[in-house]
Enzyme design. Structure first.
Site, mmCIF file in Angstrom:
data_model
loop_
_atom_site.group_PDB
_atom_site.id
_atom_site.type_symbol
_atom_site.label_atom_id
_atom_site.label_comp_id
_atom_site.label_asym_id
_atom_site.label_seq_id
_atom_site.Cartn_x
_atom_site.Cartn_y
_atom_site.Cartn_z
ATOM 1 N N LYS A 178 2.447 -2.416 -69.439
ATOM 2 C CA LYS A 178 2.856 -3.780 -69.056
ATOM 3 C C LYS A 178 2.732 -4.745 -70.228
ATOM 4 C CE LYS A 178 -0.216 -4.199 -65.738
ATOM 5 N NZ LYS A 178 -0.955 -2.924 -65.794
ATOM 6 N N ARG A 188 -2.572 -9.002 -58.235
ATOM 7 C CA ARG A 188 -3.205 -7.691 -58.068
ATOM 8 C C ARG A 188 -3.688 -7.468 -56.640
ATOM 9 N NH1 ARG A 188 -4.797 -7.052 -63.837
ATOM 10 N NH2 ARG A 188 -5.904 -5.107 -64.165
ATOM 11 N N ARG A 202 -6.467 3.502 -77.057
ATOM 12 C CA ARG A 202 -5.799 2.312 -77.590
ATOM 13 C C ARG A 202 -6.754 1.348 -78.298
ATOM 14 N NH1 ARG A 202 -3.726 -0.637 -71.952
ATOM 15 N NH2 ARG A 202 -5.789 -1.303 -71.279
ATOM 16 N N ARG A 256 -11.138 -2.533 -76.273
ATOM 17 C CA ARG A 256 -11.646 -3.228 -75.093
ATOM 18 C C ARG A 256 -12.849 -2.488 -74.531
ATOM 19 N NH1 ARG A 256 -6.570 -4.450 -71.257
ATOM 20 N NH2 ARG A 256 -8.228 -4.071 -69.735
ATOM 21 N N ARG A 275 -10.769 1.216 -62.373
ATOM 22 C CA ARG A 275 -9.583 0.347 -62.442
ATOM 23 C C ARG A 275 -8.393 0.992 -61.726
ATOM 24 N NH1 ARG A 275 -9.549 -0.424 -68.695
ATOM 25 N NH2 ARG A 275 -7.603 -1.526 -68.364
HETATM 26 P P1 AMP Z 1 -6.096 -6.040 -67.587
HETATM 27 O O1 AMP Z 1 -6.141 -6.550 -68.984
HETATM 28 O O2 AMP Z 1 -4.909 -6.544 -66.812
HETATM 29 O O3 AMP Z 1 -6.231 -4.532 -67.500
HETATM 30 O O4 AMP Z 1 -7.380 -6.645 -66.848
HETATM 31 C C1 AMP Z 1 -8.686 -6.349 -67.275
HETATM 32 C C2 AMP Z 1 -9.690 -6.708 -66.188
HETATM 33 O O5 AMP Z 1 -9.624 -8.121 -65.928
HETATM 34 C C3 AMP Z 1 -9.448 -6.044 -64.838
HETATM 35 O O6 AMP Z 1 -10.007 -4.742 -64.761
HETATM 36 C C4 AMP Z 1 -10.122 -7.030 -63.894
HETATM 37 O O7 AMP Z 1 -11.533 -6.914 -63.942
HETATM 38 C C5 AMP Z 1 -9.768 -8.375 -64.538
HETATM 39 N N1 AMP Z 1 -8.473 -8.906 -64.037
HETATM 40 C C6 AMP Z 1 -7.337 -9.097 -64.769
HETATM 41 N N2 AMP Z 1 -6.359 -9.603 -64.018
HETATM 42 C C7 AMP Z 1 -6.883 -9.736 -62.764
HETATM 43 C C8 AMP Z 1 -6.355 -10.183 -61.521
HETATM 44 N N3 AMP Z 1 -5.070 -10.591 -61.398
HETATM 45 N N4 AMP Z 1 -7.179 -10.181 -60.447
HETATM 46 C C9 AMP Z 1 -8.463 -9.785 -60.538
HETATM 47 N N5 AMP Z 1 -9.011 -9.326 -61.675
HETATM 48 C C10 AMP Z 1 -8.240 -9.291 -62.781
#
Ligand code: AMP
Length: 215
Positions: free
Chosen positions: A13, A88, A127, A161, A172
């Site tokens: 994404k 989400r 990554r 990360r 996740r």
């Molecule tokens: P991402 O970078 O999208 O993989 O997000 C990393 C982490 O941020 C996720 O595992 C969640 O803990 C938190 N997070 C990101 N976006 C959301 C969202 N829309 N709702 C809830 N938690 C989020």
């Protein structure tokens, strides 16, 4: 145009959103990036989110929807939005409708990146990004051309990360299956979902997304 890129962690994404930004001058709204910035800055939101993110669980709907609303307010009304990692949950999908309607926007497309989950752990755990410009790399699939030097900006510091480890990735994925995948039918009922093969070559994925956005 306002679009959502939907797919499990590691589906691509962020990479595809970046390409749309470069090609169309749209804006990427990544709640993950916003939360990581908040954690780094030590804001109250960051302090609340840090441990939740490290476990791979979801931060509260209220926090992320507020972040999205603020970002949209800071954008020009004619700039298109690419929602990456948001919504989400069903509650976030509902909030997004209200957030967009309140700003005279509407959702045009939802692109679902379909991927083989077995491949995702390898994609995610390998990554890393340039600490200076954020360009993404991968241990196996995309190393910098000159080892240790960023292709894009010449930076020599890279970062990973903290939640890109195998154990957190599994949480996740489980969160995605339980809470995020079930929101797809909401958008399918509106006839705005395009499914794209996220396992294809990166350029082919981009082409498929572009085609979906024209339909
Ligand atoms: P991402 O970078 O999208 O993989 O997000 C990393 C982490 O941020 C996720 O595992 C969640 O803990 C938190 N997070 C990101 N976006 C959301 C969202 N829309 N709702 C809830 N938690 C989020």
């Amino acid at each position: 145009m306002n679009i959502i890129l939907l797919g499990p962690p590691g589906a691509g994404k962020g990479t595809q959103a970046q390409r749309l930004v470069e090609r169309h001058g749209m804006r990427q709204l990544s709640t993950g990036d916003m939360l990581r910035a908040a954690v780094k800055a030590g804001t109250p939101t960051g302090l609340e989110a840090k441990a939740v993110m490290e476990r791979g669980e979801l931060v509260s709907d209220e926090i992320v929807s507020a972040l999205i609303g603020d970002e949209l307010d800071a954008m020009g009304p004619s700039v298109g939005a690419i929602f990456d990692g948001y919504p989400r949950t069903a509650a976030q999908a509902e909030s997004l409708d209200a957030i967009l309607a309140g700003r005279g926007r509407k959702l045009d497309h939802v692109v679902e990146l379909e991927v083989n989950e077995d491949a995702l752990v390898e994609r995610i755990t390998g990554r890393f990004t340039c600490a200076t410009c954020g360009k993404g790399y991968h241990d196996k699939f995309e190393q910098p051309k000159v080892p240790g030097v960023c292709d894009k900006c010449g930076g020599t510091e890279f970062k990973r990360r903290p939640d890109d480890n195998a154990e957190t990735v599994r949480t996740r994925m489980a969160e995605y299956r339980a809470k995020t995948a079930p929101i797809l039918p909401i958008y399918e009922a509106r006839g705005i979902v395009a499914k794209v093969d996220g396992m294809a070559e990166m350029d082919d994925v981009t082409a498929a997304i572009e085609a979906a956005l024209k339909s």
